[in-house]
Design a protein around this motif. Structure first.
Motif, PDB file in Angstrom:
ATOM      1  N   GLY A 179       0.739  -1.453  -0.228  1.00 39.11           N
ATOM      2  CA  GLY A 179       0.201   0.026   0.031  1.00 39.11           C
ATOM      3  C   GLY A 179       0.945   1.437  -0.494  1.00 39.11           C
ATOM      4  N   GLU A 180       1.947   0.601   0.341  1.00 39.01           N
ATOM      5  CA  GLU A 180       2.558   2.046  -0.006  1.00 39.01           C
ATOM      6  C   GLU A 180       3.024   2.715  -0.786  1.00 39.01           C
ATOM      7  OE1 GLU A 180       7.097   2.349   2.052  1.00 39.01           O
ATOM      8  OE2 GLU A 180       6.171   0.003   2.234  1.00 39.01           O
ATOM      9  N   TRP A 186      -0.202   8.403  -4.389  1.00 40.56           N
ATOM     10  CA  TRP A 186      -1.499   9.849  -4.268  1.00 40.56           C
ATOM     11  C   TRP A 186      -1.035  11.157  -3.620  1.00 40.56           C
ATOM     12  CZ3 TRP A 186      -6.316  12.400  -5.021  1.00 40.56           C
ATOM     13  CH2 TRP A 186      -6.572  12.764  -4.406  1.00 40.56           C
ATOM     14  N   MET A 187      -0.323  11.405  -2.599  1.00 42.83           N
ATOM     15  CA  MET A 187       0.473  12.526  -1.448  1.00 42.83           C
ATOM     16  C   MET A 187       0.862  13.316  -2.944  1.00 42.83           C
ATOM     17  SD  MET A 187       0.472  14.428   0.520  1.00 42.83           S
ATOM     18  CE  MET A 187      -0.298  13.244   1.578  1.00 42.83           C
ATOM     19  N   GLY A 235       5.062  10.555  -0.498  1.00 44.97           N
ATOM     20  CA  GLY A 235       5.145  11.014  -1.575  1.00 44.97           C
ATOM     21  C   GLY A 235       6.546  10.680  -2.204  1.00 44.97           C
ATOM     22  N   LEU A 236       6.559  10.014  -3.885  1.00 50.04           N
ATOM     23  CA  LEU A 236       7.519  10.075  -4.991  1.00 50.04           C
ATOM     24  C   LEU A 236       8.673  10.418  -4.297  1.00 50.04           C
ATOM     25  CD1 LEU A 236       5.302   9.499  -7.802  1.00 50.04           C
ATOM     26  CD2 LEU A 236       5.855   7.269  -6.319  1.00 50.04           C
ATOM     27  N   GLY A 237       8.546  11.914  -4.432  1.00 50.49           N
ATOM     28  CA  GLY A 237       9.788  12.354  -4.233  1.00 50.49           C
ATOM     29  C   GLY A 237      10.292  12.028  -2.323  1.00 50.49           C
ATOM     30  N   LEU A 258       2.851   8.898 -14.047  1.00 53.40           N
ATOM     31  CA  LEU A 258       1.938   9.606 -13.074  1.00 53.40           C
ATOM     32  C   LEU A 258       1.992  10.580 -14.294  1.00 53.40           C
ATOM     33  CD1 LEU A 258       0.321   9.446 -11.323  1.00 53.40           C
ATOM     34  CD2 LEU A 258       2.280  10.861 -10.287  1.00 53.40           C
ATOM     35  N   GLY A 259       3.701  10.863 -14.375  1.00 56.45           N
ATOM     36  CA  GLY A 259       3.183  12.222 -15.087  1.00 56.45           C
ATOM     37  C   GLY A 259       2.489  11.959 -16.751  1.00 56.45           C
ATOM     38  N   LYS A 260       3.063  10.982 -17.352  1.00 54.02           N
ATOM     39  CA  LYS A 260       2.327  10.576 -18.839  1.00 54.02           C
ATOM     40  C   LYS A 260       0.947  10.528 -18.369  1.00 54.02           C
ATOM     41  CE  LYS A 260       2.053   9.148 -23.066  1.00 54.02           C
ATOM     42  NZ  LYS A 260       1.629  11.026 -24.288  1.00 54.02           N
TER      43      LYS A 260
END
Length: 284
Positions: free
Chosen positions: A80-81, A87-88, A231-233, A258-260
């Motif tokens: 779930g991470e 989402w964040m 967040g992905l960052g 996600l960007g695409k």
């Protein structure tokens, strides 16, 4: 006789055009083929690197093979991470994009439509545009704290400048003859903006929004370096600190996907606004 010949020539021309025009089924097949073609390069690179690691031609320690990266993504998804971090990041980009794009559209429209406002605003905004994104981080933390407000503000700054430049440049590049035609037909300022300026500006405005969205995803990485726990960052930073290159590359792939997807949704959402265009791209 001459009329009959012209009619026959025109009919033959229409017949040739009808034969040359692709059918809807052909268009669907071409579209599907282009989608598959877009996957060729990343899949080819992934297969080649996987083969090189499995054959012992490369170690795969610093750049893990695709199988390890996919296993990491699958593990993050099962726990779930991945969805929490995705989402964040998406929420931050969405809020920052809306704020930055709205400000860019308003100020870009004012700057493009008024020479006085342009001379007042543009020099300052051009100077601010040259400031590196990371330079805003300590100032936003000091002003807004280390939580969400500073992160969203940084993303909004990244989105604002390409949208502002695109809108202002699009208005300034409208053909003067089109405006003169509007004056000839005695259009009011509102009618002139709605019937002439807006259709002429929309194609470049869509490109500006896409550029702003792309920079929003770039700036969210810097934003999530500012003490974020989600967040992905954050996944990137955590992978770097823990020495997990597979997690770093998994986060990068998640960013790319996600960007695409976000860019495709933006293009699909704005396509009805520029449907009237008859460009070469629509015919290829």
């Amino acid at each position: 006789m001459t009329g009959n010949a012209a009619s026959q020539a025109w009919s033959s021309h229409e017949g040739a055009a009808a034969l040359a025009a692709p059918t809807s089924a052909e268009k669907r097949r071409a579209f599907d083929w282009r989608i598959l073609l877009g996957f060729f390069l990343p899949i080819a690179v992934a297969v080649l690197w996987e083969g090189a690691v499995r054959l012992g031609l490369a170690q795969g320690r610093l750049v893990p093979p695709p199988s390890r990266i996919l296993a990491t993504l699958w593990g993050l998804a099962q726990s779930g991470e991945l969805w929490t971090h995705t989402w964040m990041t998406l929420w931050r980009v969405l809020v920052g994009f809306v704020i930055g794009a709205a400000a860019g559209i308003v100020l870009g429209a004012l700057s493009g439509s008024s020479k006085t406002i342009r001379q007042l605003l543009d020099p300052t905004l051009q100077a601010l545009r040259a400031i590196p994104s990371i330079a805003w981080v300590p100032l936003f933390i000091l002003w807004l704290g280390i939580f969400e407000a500073s992160k969203v503000a940084l993303i909004a700054v990244g989105v604002f400048f390409p949208v502002y430049l695109g809108i202002a440049g699009a208005i300034l590049s409208v053909d003067r003859k089109l405006v003169e035609v509007g004056h000839v037909f005695r259009l009011s300022r509102v009618q002139l903006a709605r019937r002439i300026l807006l259709p002429a500006v929309l194609p470049e405005a869509v490109i500006a929004l896409r550029s702003g969205l792309g920079l929003g995803f770039m700036f969210v990485v810097a934003a999530e370096f500012m003490g974020a726990s989600e967040g992905l960052g954050y996944l990137l930073v955590d992978g770097q600190q823990m020495g997990k290159p597979d997690q770093i590359l998994a986060a990068i792939i998640a960013f790319a996907l996600l960007g695409k997807i976000a860019d495709s949704l933006l293009v699909a959402g704005t396509k009805p606004l520029v449907r009237w265009q008859d460009t070469v791209r629509e015919r290829l």
